[in-house]
Design a protein around this motif. Structure first.
Motif, PDB file in Angstrom:
ATOM      1  N   GLY A  38      66.996 -24.258   1.199  1.00 54.41           N
ATOM      2  CA  GLY A  38      66.228 -25.543   1.271  1.00 54.41           C
ATOM      3  C   GLY A  38      64.834 -25.443   0.948  1.00 54.41           C
ATOM      4  O   GLY A  38      64.224 -24.409   0.491  1.00 54.41           O
ATOM      5  N   SER A 291      63.681 -32.145   0.446  1.00 54.16           N
ATOM      6  CA  SER A 291      64.474 -30.730   0.328  1.00 54.16           C
ATOM      7  C   SER A 291      65.650 -31.113  -0.199  1.00 54.16           C
ATOM      8  O   SER A 291      66.473 -32.097   0.007  1.00 54.16           O
ATOM      9  N   PRO A 293      68.782 -28.201  -0.462  1.00 52.77           N
ATOM     10  CA  PRO A 293      69.320 -27.019  -0.084  1.00 52.77           C
ATOM     11  C   PRO A 293      70.400 -26.805  -0.951  1.00 52.77           C
ATOM     12  O   PRO A 293      71.608 -27.642  -1.301  1.00 52.77           O
TER      13      PRO A 293
END
Length: 347
Positions: A38, A291, A293
């Motif tokens: 992330g 973000s 991930p």
């Protein structure tokens, strides 16, 4: 196959995935004790062992979606008809299972009425939406919306997702069928229909997921993923098109609103369409990606999101993400070799 043999093979397969990066700049898991993925404020430690069960007793096929109920339990929907619903506690301990009648179980939505939990299940194989109690008693079933004139037979209706308003109204996305969005009241009576197959602003190619977005209390909206178009579309509650949010490179599944953010499982990376690929994607209150991930860090050029692509082979076709009350994520995966969900612990 014994449980020990299965777990050994699964672990080896997982390690093979983790140690086989798609790109030269991929992160290596080989020497990491705690793997963190992330970006920025949304980073997570990977727990590959969460929720692993005895596949001979509690098998899964495709793990399509997950929700957290009012008791804090994690509810998983799989299309394995030995146990369509698997209920865990947050540690991954099995609590109960039920369901043998949902061969196309795909969408799972929690709705609350007078303090009681209910589930809305979409089944593309049965061409129905089914409302059940949290322990599996059927409340009602809805067949294909023949009365709209947009469907000539039930096989044209393959619903993938639902979302529920505060008053009990709910919307159904026909992501594998004719691509219409249908609006029902809490009794299951049809109120409206909009959308349909196409590339126009108000149309869809794979209207896979739908979510009620009430982050702005004065202007609530519907978020609908046009997965094959790499676009998240916003509509008013009456079905009027509002805007689009491109997510280049990402085949996004259903949007999940939690707090001020929107979370997505990304089924595949466009850069690796034939691989066991995928990642997660998180947007902030401005609908900006903050973000990813399992993928490249989000970057904007002249306010345009640059194309995203997978950087590590951790996920295998992630299909849904559930966020618990501790901000941890649970990732259900489609076509992943009958594996159980992955937990990501917020750090």
């Amino acid at each position: 196959m014994s449980r020990r043999t299965f777990l050994k093979q699964s672990s080896c397969a997982s390690l093979g995935i983790l140690l086989s990066p798609l790109y030269n700049n991929a992160f290596s898991f080989s020497k990491q004790k705690d793997v963190i993925i992330g970006h920025h404020t949304h980073q997570y430690k990977v727990d590959m062992n969460w929720g692993n069960l005895d596949p001979l007793k509690t098998p899964v096929k495709d793990c399509h979606e997950m929700v957290q109920d009012s008791k804090g339990r994690i509810v998983l929907l799989t299309n394995h008809t030995k146990n369509n619903i698997i209920i865990y506690d947050k540690s991954g301990k099995l609590l109960e299972t039920w369901g043998t009648a949902f061969p196309g179980g795909h969408g799972l939505t929690l709705c609350k009425e007078n303090g009681e939990d209910f589930l809305l299940i979409t089944d593309y194989d049965r061409h129905q939406i089914i409302k059940t109690t949290i322990d599996g008693k059927v409340v009602f079933e809805i067949d294909y919306p023949k009365e709209t004139g947009h469907y000539s037979k039930k096989e044209d209706f393959k619903p993938t997702e639902t979302t529920v308003l505060e008053n009990g109204d709910f919307y159904v996305a026909d992501g594998y069928g004719n691509q219409y969005i249908t609006h029902y009241n809490h009794k299951g009576e049809l109120l409206n229909i909009f959308g349909g197959r196409g590339t126009g602003n108000s149309q869809f190619l794979n209207a896979h997921g739908i979510c009620y977005d009430n982050r702005d209390k004065t202007n609530p909206a519907l978020l609908i993923s046009a997965r094959e178009m790499n676009i998240l579309k916003r509509f008013s509650l009456d079905g009027t098109y509002l805007s689009s949010i491109p997510v280049p490179g990402a085949l996004i599944c259903r949007p999940v609103v939690h707090g001020d953010h929107i979370y997505f499982a990304v089924l595949k990376s466009k850069k690796a369409p034939n691989a066991d690929s995928g990642f997660l994607l998180i947007m902030d209150h401005k609908n900006q990606v903050v973000s990813c991930p399992g993928a490249t860090a989000p970057s904007y050029n002249n306010r345009n999101l640059e194309e995203l692509y997978q950087t590590i082979r951790l996920f295998r076709h992630p299909h849904d993400v559930c966020i618990d009350d501790d901000e941890n994520l649970y990732v259900a995966q489609w076509n992943s070799g009958q594996t159980y969900p992955i937990k990501l612990i917020r750090v």
